[in-house]
Design an enzyme around this catalytic site. Structure first.
Site, mmCIF file in Angstrom:
data_model
loop_
_atom_site.group_PDB
_atom_site.id
_atom_site.type_symbol
_atom_site.label_atom_id
_atom_site.label_comp_id
_atom_site.label_asym_id
_atom_site.label_seq_id
_atom_site.Cartn_x
_atom_site.Cartn_y
_atom_site.Cartn_z
ATOM 1 C CG ASP A 219 -1.514 -13.514 3.240
ATOM 2 O OD1 ASP A 219 -2.452 -14.304 3.038
ATOM 3 O OD2 ASP A 219 -1.002 -12.831 2.341
ATOM 4 N NE ARG A 284 -23.613 -7.327 9.316
ATOM 5 C CZ ARG A 284 -22.544 -6.628 9.001
ATOM 6 N NH1 ARG A 284 -21.341 -7.144 9.174
ATOM 7 N NH2 ARG A 284 -22.661 -5.424 8.508
ATOM 8 C CB SER A 398 -15.622 -4.158 10.969
ATOM 9 O OG SER A 398 -14.311 -4.282 10.474
ATOM 10 C CG LEU A 399 -15.730 0.591 8.462
ATOM 11 C CD1 LEU A 399 -16.513 1.602 7.629
ATOM 12 C CD2 LEU A 399 -14.415 0.266 7.765
HETATM 13 C C1 FAD Z 1 -17.811 -6.040 1.003
HETATM 14 C C2 FAD Z 1 -17.544 -5.625 2.418
HETATM 15 C C3 FAD Z 1 -18.257 -4.593 3.003
HETATM 16 C C4 FAD Z 1 -18.012 -4.199 4.315
HETATM 17 N N1 FAD Z 1 -18.746 -3.185 4.859
HETATM 18 C C5 FAD Z 1 -18.479 -2.755 6.126
HETATM 19 C C6 FAD Z 1 -19.161 -1.627 6.694
HETATM 20 O O1 FAD Z 1 -19.957 -0.985 6.041
HETATM 21 N N2 FAD Z 1 -18.885 -1.268 7.963
HETATM 22 C C7 FAD Z 1 -17.966 -1.943 8.712
HETATM 23 O O2 FAD Z 1 -17.763 -1.587 9.866
HETATM 24 N N3 FAD Z 1 -17.291 -3.007 8.188
HETATM 25 C C8 FAD Z 1 -17.521 -3.424 6.922
HETATM 26 N N4 FAD Z 1 -16.814 -4.486 6.392
HETATM 27 C C9 FAD Z 1 -15.717 -5.063 7.160
HETATM 28 C C10 FAD Z 1 -14.522 -4.127 7.106
HETATM 29 O O3 FAD Z 1 -14.484 -3.465 5.877
HETATM 30 C C11 FAD Z 1 -13.217 -4.868 7.285
HETATM 31 O O4 FAD Z 1 -13.289 -5.707 8.405
HETATM 32 C C12 FAD Z 1 -12.084 -3.877 7.508
HETATM 33 O O5 FAD Z 1 -12.085 -2.904 6.495
HETATM 34 C C13 FAD Z 1 -10.744 -4.561 7.569
HETATM 35 O O6 FAD Z 1 -9.735 -3.577 7.600
HETATM 36 P P1 FAD Z 1 -8.229 -3.971 7.822
HETATM 37 O O7 FAD Z 1 -7.452 -2.714 7.843
HETATM 38 O O8 FAD Z 1 -8.112 -4.881 8.974
HETATM 39 O O9 FAD Z 1 -7.848 -4.855 6.531
HETATM 40 P P2 FAD Z 1 -8.039 -4.624 4.962
HETATM 41 O O10 FAD Z 1 -8.679 -3.356 4.613
HETATM 42 O O11 FAD Z 1 -8.611 -5.890 4.436
HETATM 43 O O12 FAD Z 1 -6.537 -4.512 4.464
HETATM 44 C C14 FAD Z 1 -5.633 -5.585 4.538
HETATM 45 C C15 FAD Z 1 -4.307 -5.107 4.027
HETATM 46 O O13 FAD Z 1 -3.333 -6.108 4.257
HETATM 47 C C16 FAD Z 1 -2.536 -6.270 3.126
HETATM 48 N N5 FAD Z 1 -2.000 -7.632 3.177
HETATM 49 C C17 FAD Z 1 -2.656 -8.799 3.390
HETATM 50 N N6 FAD Z 1 -1.784 -9.823 3.388
HETATM 51 C C18 FAD Z 1 -0.564 -9.292 3.186
HETATM 52 C C19 FAD Z 1 0.738 -9.835 3.080
HETATM 53 N N7 FAD Z 1 0.983 -11.138 3.181
HETATM 54 N N8 FAD Z 1 1.769 -8.990 2.858
HETATM 55 C C20 FAD Z 1 1.573 -7.645 2.719
HETATM 56 N N9 FAD Z 1 0.352 -7.096 2.810
HETATM 57 C C21 FAD Z 1 -0.690 -7.914 3.046
HETATM 58 C C22 FAD Z 1 -3.433 -5.961 1.961
HETATM 59 O O14 FAD Z 1 -2.679 -5.548 0.849
HETATM 60 C C23 FAD Z 1 -4.269 -4.809 2.529
HETATM 61 O O15 FAD Z 1 -3.602 -3.580 2.330
HETATM 62 C C24 FAD Z 1 -17.042 -4.875 5.076
HETATM 63 C C25 FAD Z 1 -16.305 -5.908 4.493
HETATM 64 C C26 FAD Z 1 -16.572 -6.301 3.191
HETATM 65 C C27 FAD Z 1 -15.790 -7.466 2.624
#
Ligand code: FAD
Length: 578
Positions: A219, A284, A398-399
């Site tokens: 989004d 990867r 990524s974390l």
């Molecule tokens: C299964 C899995 C395992 C993983 N394991 C690892 C790992 O072990 N180590 C590592 O480093 N990385 C890992 N990753 C990658 C990592 O988890 C993610 O890249 C990271 O957590 C993304 O964090 P973020 O805060 O950017 O977004 P997210 O945690 O995805 O949060 C996105 C937020 O945006 C909000 N949002 C989205 N669109 C809208 C909208 N239009 N309006 C309002 N709110 C919205 C959602 O509600 C959510 O709160 C993994 C990913 C997956 C899928």
């Protein structure tokens, strides 16, 4: 009705929450987190593997080794100034999280345990795999969310859960707030604010087989794109090697870090052939390609010979139970298999958006190759491209990215709030609101769900691990046809409360835009690097392509591709062997 704040954070994942917490340390600032999910349900909570940081608790480690691994892992497209920040600041962040209450696993001496190895992380510039991962069993992401959320509540951050942001409010080239649909009660509300952070996560739902949650529909990037903001390096979409066969559900890299093997249909541990030093712990992009090679060349496993196996059988029961409880549970729940006796079928699965909204190292969204910031707009986390992952992200990084750059974005937003100029006046209505009205009023007969499923299949078939010009062109044609069908979408539910039909239709529009950008960027890059592999251009081409892609929207089906130099540093491009 407008809700006025100093700062609006869009997204309650790790990136959004860390930024909110950092801003909340300034008591006079009013901060809102808008999230379409409850923050604790964000995808960050699915991260099992851990956080990479050169603390050196398990064995000798150095920040410069982490920097080198990240640059090489990213196939040298990484901006080395940003990587230096990433690998340096994460150390302080791990200790800060510890102080905030994060329940890290502990070594016998009481320090944070780091026993697990992750792909591409090495000792002494590539000598052998090294244990750099900090973790809380295999629930690290969930524990990050709990820790940060509790602190945000404590510091008075206001949460608007189940508010879906549908647009940014822009005025005179500045960001002036956001507009959001109230999922519970209906209606679009405006949130005027001096600074806005996009932290909306990834868009793996663009593919048929993915590890990502259904909420990951890009989004934030789609909204930015529609405002003419460039998207960087969107051709690099990473596939994780070990998704559960056909379902795509992730079996974490933590398994391979604990010593699990990958075997083909002939029982051979094939990674020994491709990556003699790192084997299963090569990055990867490489492991995913090797798996597809095995399958294509007839050495696949299973009755259709279209997967390979993860072999846990040589690990002790105690290790499986204590170090990999979530992985064991996933295997039992989805496959009904017992990893102590059975081989586990896996295939590569769409996992991580390497590119995204172009930002500088303070999370400020930039609009050109000279890093000119767009005042008031920030992006951090998976939706942003700093770029610290270059052409391919390493496991656990990524974390690191969401924490380091989430915190930095919060810090710079606080600084920006102190600048004298008053916030711009927010326009009362946005294009996002018009789009919602159009969807609610439309009397078309096309189904958004069908459009979305077709799109996911097209991306899976033509824009995945291996790509060709012909396949990419076919994908782009299909995306434009699907866009025409999308214009004729009709909703069955026109209500205001919990209208999932409406939101899924709106999200399909975002996925279509993101798929278009991915495909156009992939067509432009006529080389193979990291997660982007062109069968018609199988070599990396540093002479012509050691540069970032910036794609601009200049009209319907009209784009401009521009390029941004890579910030080089001490690590010059070399052949990438593991
Ligand atoms: C299964 C899995 C395992 C993983 N394991 C690892 C790992 O072990 N180590 C590592 O480093 N990385 C890992 N990753 C990658 C990592 O988890 C993610 O890249 C990271 O957590 C993304 O964090 P973020 O805060 O950017 O977004 P997210 O945690 O995805 O949060 C996105 C937020 O945006 C909000 N949002 C989205 N669109 C809208 C909208 N239009 N309006 C309002 N709110 C919205 C959602 O509600 C959510 O709160 C993994 C990913 C997956 C899928």
């Amino acid at each position: 009705m407008p809700f006025r704040f100093d700062a609006v954070i869009v997204g309650g994942g790790g990136a959004g929450l860390y930024a909110a917490l950092e801003l909340a340390r300034h008591r006079d600032l009013r901060i809102a987190v808008l999230s379409k999910l409850h923050p604790l349900r964000s995808h960050t909570g699915a991260a099992q593997g851990g956080i990479g940081a050169a603390l050196g608790h398990a064995e000798e480690d150095r920040v410069e080794w982490h920097i080198f691994d990240t640059v090489k892992g990213g196939d040298y497209l990484t901006d080395q100034d940003a990587v230096e920040i990433l690998c340096t600041e994460v150390i302080d962040i791990v200790y800060e999280l510890e102080r905030l209450g994060m329940p890290f696993d502990r070594a016998p001496d009481g320090r944070i345990e780091q026993r697990i190895r992750a792909g591409g992380h090495t000792r002494n510039f590539g000598e052998r795999p090294l244990a750099r991962t900090c973790y809380a069993a295999d629930r690290t992401g969930q524990m990050i969310l709990y820790t940060l959320y509790q602190q945000c509540v404590r510091h008075g951050v206001q949460f608007f859960d189940e508010f879906q942001v549908v647009d940014l409010l822009m005025e005179d080239g500045r960001c002036a707030g956001a507009a959001a649909w109230d999922i519970r009660r209906g209606g679009v509300h405006t949130f005027p604010a001096k600074a806005v952070l996009l932290a909306t996560g990834g868009w793996g739902y663009m593919y048929k087989v993915t590890t990502n949650a259904v909420s990951l529909t890009g989004d934030g990037v789609a909204i930015a794109w529609r405002h003419g903001i460039p998207l960087e390096d969107m051709e690099f979409y990473q596939f994780h090697p070990t998704g559960i066969y056909k379902l795509g559900v992730l079996l974490s890299e933590a398994s391979r870090g604990e010593g699990v093997h990958l075997v083909n249909g002939q029982g051979e541990r094939f990674m020994e052939r491709y990556a003699p030093v790192m084997k299963e712990l090569a990055p990867r992009d490489m492991v995913s390609r090797c798996i597809w090679r095995e399958i294509r060349e007839g050495r696949g496993a299973g009755s259709n010979r279209d997967c390979v196996f993860l072999d846990f059988r040589h690990l002790s029961e105690a290790l499986r139970r204590t170090k990999l409880p979530e992985v064991m549970e996933l295997i039992r729940a989805y496959l009904g298999l017992d990893p102590g006796h059975d081989l586990i079928p896996v295939q590569p699965t769409a996992h991580y958006a390497v590119g995204g909204i172009s930002t500088d190292v303070w999370g400020r969204v930039v609009i050109d190759e000279r890093n000119t910031p767009l005042p008031g707009l920030y992006a951090a986390g998976e939706c942003a491209c700093v770029s610290v992952h270059g052409a391919n992200r390493l496991g656990t990084n990524s974390l690191v990215d969401i924490l380091v750059f989430g915190r930095r974005a919060g810090r710079d937003m606080a600084r920006y709030e102190r600048e004298d100029d008053p916030p711009p006046k927010a326009p009362p209505r946005s294009r996002g609101e018009e789009e919602i009205d159009r969807l609610l009023a439309g009397d078309g007969t096309e189904s958004a769900a069908r459009v979305r499923e077709n799109l996911r299949q097209v991306m899976q078939d033509h824009v995945s691990v291996f790509r060709t010009e012909a396949g990419l062109r076919r994908a782009l044609e299909s995306i434009y046809e699907l866009k025409e069908r999308y214009a004729r979408v009709g909703l069955r539910d026109r209500g205001q409360t919990f209208n999932q039909d409406l939101l899924e239709a709106w999200e399909t529009g975002c996925l279509l835009d993101v798929a278009e950008v991915t495909t156009v960027s992939a067509l432009a890059r006529t080389e193979s690097r990291g997660a982007h592999y062109r069968e018609d251009y199988p070599q990396r081409d540093d002479a012509n392509w050691l540069k970032h892609t910036l794609l601009y929207r200049t009209g319907d089906r009209d784009h401009q591709v521009r390029f941004k130099p890579v910030a080089m540093g001490r690590f010059l491009p070399r052949e990438r062997t593991y």
